[in-house]
Design an enzyme around this catalytic site. Structure first.
Site, PDB file in Angstrom:
ATOM      1  N   TYR A   1       0.860  -1.188   0.000  1.00 15.14           N
ATOM      2  CA  TYR A   1       0.000   0.000   0.000  1.00 15.14           C
ATOM      3  C   TYR A   1       0.891   1.231   0.000  1.00 15.14           C
ATOM      4  O   TYR A   1       1.821   1.323   0.805  1.00 15.14           O
ATOM      5  CB  TYR A   1      -0.897  -0.014   1.242  1.00 15.14           C
ATOM      6  CG  TYR A   1      -1.820   1.190   1.350  1.00 15.14           C
ATOM      7  CD1 TYR A   1      -2.813   1.412   0.396  1.00 15.14           C
ATOM      8  CD2 TYR A   1      -1.713   2.094   2.404  1.00 15.14           C
ATOM      9  CE1 TYR A   1      -3.668   2.513   0.494  1.00 15.14           C
ATOM     10  CE2 TYR A   1      -2.565   3.191   2.512  1.00 15.14           C
ATOM     11  CZ  TYR A   1      -3.547   3.388   1.554  1.00 15.14           C
ATOM     12  OH  TYR A   1      -4.387   4.471   1.659  1.00 15.14           O
TER      13      TYR A   1
ATOM     14  N   ASP B   1       9.216   2.828   0.038  1.00 19.60           N
ATOM     15  CA  ASP B   1       8.173   3.408   0.882  1.00 19.60           C
ATOM     16  C   ASP B   1       8.423   2.972   2.317  1.00 19.60           C
ATOM     17  O   ASP B   1       8.147   1.836   2.698  1.00 19.60           O
ATOM     18  CB  ASP B   1       6.802   2.934   0.379  1.00 19.60           C
ATOM     19  CG  ASP B   1       5.663   3.576   1.164  1.00 19.60           C
ATOM     20  OD1 ASP B   1       5.914   4.090   2.272  1.00 19.60           O
ATOM     21  OD2 ASP B   1       4.525   3.539   0.657  1.00 19.60           O
TER      22      ASP B   1
ATOM     23  N   LYS C   1       4.135   8.880   9.108  1.00 25.16           N
ATOM     24  CA  LYS C   1       3.873   8.366  10.463  1.00 25.16           C
ATOM     25  C   LYS C   1       4.837   8.939  11.505  1.00 25.16           C
ATOM     26  O   LYS C   1       4.604  10.029  11.999  1.00 25.16           O
ATOM     27  CB  LYS C   1       3.859   6.845  10.442  1.00 25.16           C
ATOM     28  CG  LYS C   1       2.800   6.334   9.418  1.00 25.16           C
ATOM     29  CD  LYS C   1       2.305   4.973   9.690  1.00 25.16           C
ATOM     30  CE  LYS C   1       1.442   4.427   8.578  1.00 25.16           C
ATOM     31  NZ  LYS C   1       0.029   4.378   8.859  1.00 25.16           N
TER      32      LYS C   1
HETATM   33  C1  LIG Z   1       3.519   1.958   3.493  1.00 19.81           C
HETATM   34  C2  LIG Z   1       2.525   3.073   3.424  1.00 19.81           C
HETATM   35  N1  LIG Z   1       2.655   4.000   2.469  1.00 19.81           N
HETATM   36  C3  LIG Z   1       1.796   5.035   2.368  1.00 19.81           C
HETATM   37  C4  LIG Z   1       0.757   5.165   3.256  1.00 19.81           C
HETATM   38  C5  LIG Z   1      -0.190   6.325   3.131  1.00 19.81           C
HETATM   39  O1  LIG Z   1       0.025   7.234   4.184  1.00 19.81           O
HETATM   40  P1  LIG Z   1      -1.148   8.196   4.654  1.00 19.81           P
HETATM   41  O2  LIG Z   1      -2.171   7.362   5.330  1.00 19.81           O
HETATM   42  O3  LIG Z   1      -0.456   9.166   5.586  1.00 19.81           O
HETATM   43  O4  LIG Z   1      -1.673   8.881   3.436  1.00 19.81           O
HETATM   44  C6  LIG Z   1       0.579   4.235   4.273  1.00 19.81           C
HETATM   45  C7  LIG Z   1      -0.524   4.343   5.234  1.00 19.81           C
HETATM   46  O5  LIG Z   1      -0.737   3.533   6.090  1.00 19.81           O
HETATM   47  C8  LIG Z   1       1.499   3.154   4.356  1.00 19.81           C
HETATM   48  O6  LIG Z   1       1.369   2.197   5.294  1.00 19.81           O
END
Ligand SMILES: Cc1ncc(COP(=O)(O)O)c(C=O)c1O
Length: 448
Positions: free
Chosen positions: A157, A250, A278
């Site tokens: 994700y 990511d 986060k």
């Molecule tokens: C690995 C990863 N990338 C991107 C995101 C997206 O971040 P946000 O919820 O701050 O938009 C998340 C959200 O949980 C994530 O776990």
């Protein structure tokens, strides 16, 4: 009322709570009653719990129930709730004004701290969410390479932007299909989806497509925690270079969590661009994209790649992020690792002492500060493996945990977030609750 596994449905006893009253009202004015889907707890078959406050590693709901919290806001709260050092930084920053739409000293401090921690990051641009940071990384990669196709992994994700909300069709490596109504087929089709840990599929896809970027969570935690096989991250780096694509890592979850320099330090891989979120915002909305200076200088106003945000680098969020990082030294990471391992060991023991001769079949995957209890007889190495878990049993087990004062992630596909605030006593209480919950699942129908 009991579910198909015979466990008491917790919702049955929640009919007249303040949470259920708030949920009824929320359903009228907020889609699904929640502002982000997993909070609804539908995949574990119950209603959401409305939270009044947090204290250290515990949540207190609006009905005054206490829970040991393993969600910790899905990752930002590595020091637990309302940590005094972070609160002091936030209140001091807020007292000076909450937003200026102009640069502030804290942004320079935070960017410098990130550059010190993560070797691959020479410059940093802040955003308000991980979704935005991932969008920016994709735009940069496309601008830098002059190509459009992206490669991502099934079960990963990267936020909810169109091109990254693609899911795999059948077959090994496939053009993505829209994973949600409203995602244009053309946006999803520009994303190639490959199974995680599948070297052959990765090689085949990178031989076939000229890619702008390979995007990966180096420690995927959105299909549950599924570590890379030995050599897989090195293959990612090698295939990105051979293809002429950028490797975009990511680290929204793994960044500053699994080690001082994130998964790149822990696992020895280097991205061209890195997405952070986060922990960098310490529980307030902040995220970032970082990387080599020559790439980052392509962003406006130095370069022509447009990117902006009214609240980007918000001074209160920056203060929370800086205060959070200040407390994350080497001893903190050793302690977080020990807390995670004690929890995982306790849960493994609790499972193996339940369910008859072989124990209850679960796989407990860990990395420092991350854990998943997979309801599976075999180790989980891919999204397909995760999907084959006994999701009903996980759901029933979670409901039982909640009834015993433990708040787990309400989905088999989300990681647990042990924090530095979790005490040995809270871990032991969790293990006892887990043992009782496993015992409930293990009883033959009719005797539960
Ligand atoms: C690995 C990863 N990338 C991107 C995101 C997206 O971040 P946000 O919820 O701050 O938009 C998340 C959200 O949980 C994530 O776990």
């Amino acid at each position: 009322m009991v579910d198909r596994l015979g466990c008491e449905l917790v919702t049955a006893s929640l009919k007249d709570t303040r949470s259920s009253e708030l949920y009824r009202r929320a359903l009228e004015v907020i889609p699904g009653g929640v502002n982000s889907p997993v909070r609804a707890m539908r995949s574990i078959g119950r209603d959401p719990i409305f939270i009044a406050r947090g204290e250290g590693a515990e949540l207190i709901d609006v009905d005054a129930n206490r829970f040991v919290d393993y969600v910790c806001s899905w990752g930002p709260l590595i020091h637990g709730h309302a940590h005094p050092h972070i609160l002091a930084a936030v209140t001091a920053a807020a007292a000076n004004g909450t937003s200026f739409g102009a640069p502030t000293p804290g942004e320079v401090e935070l960017a410098s701290e990130v550059v010190r921690r993560i070797d691959s990051v020479e410059m940093l641009r802040m955003t308000s969410s991980g979704t935005e940071a991932a969008m920016t990384a994709v735009r940069l990669a496309r601008a830098a390479t002059g190509r459009e196709p992206l490669l991502k992994f099934a079960g990963a994700y990267h936020g909810h932007s169109d091109g990254l909300l693609a899911q795999a069709g059948s077959g090994l490596a496939t053009q993505g299909l829209p994973a949600s109504p409203g995602v244009p087929a053309s946006a999803a089709a520009a994303t190639i989806v490959v199974p995680w840990n599948d070297s052959d599929a990765l090689v085949a896809a990178t031989e076939r497509h000229e890619l702008a970027a390979i995007l990966a969570e180096p420690l995927p935690a959105n299909m549950g925690l599924v570590a890379p096989d030995v050599g897989f991250l090195a293959l990612l780096r090698e295939r990105a270079d051979a293809n002429g694509a950028l490797l975009v890592l990511d680290e929204v979850i793994s960044g500053f969590r699994v080690a001082r320099g994130g998964a790149q330090e822990l696992l020895g891989v280097t991205g061209d661009l890195v997405i952070l979120g986060k922990i960098i915002g310490g529980g307030l909305p902040a995220a970032a994209v970082g990387g080599r200076a020559e790439l980052m200088r392509m962003l406006a106003p130095d370069g022509e790649v447009y990117q902006a945000g009214t609240l980007s680098g918000n001074p209160v969020a920056v203060a929370a992020g800086l205060a959070t990082l200040e407390l994350l030294d080497e001893p903190a990471y050793l302690r977080l690792s020990a807390i995670t391992e004690r929890l995982a060991e306790g849960l493994r023991e609790a499972a193996s002492n339940s369910g008859g001769a072989g124990g209850y079949p679960v796989q407990v995957a860990t990395m420092p500060g991350l854990m998943t209890v997979f309801f599976s007889e075999r180790p989980v190495a891919s999204f397909a493996d995760a999907q084959n878990c006994d999701l009903d049993a996980y759901a029933a087990w979670c409901r039982e945990l909640l009834a015993r004062g433990v708040y787990p992630p309400a989905s088999q596909f989300e990681a647990w977030f042990p924090s530095l605030a979790h005490t040995p006593e809270q871990i032991e209480r969790t293990v006892e609750a887990a043992a009782a919950a496993f015992a409930c699942l293990s009883q033959p129908a009719g005797q539960r």
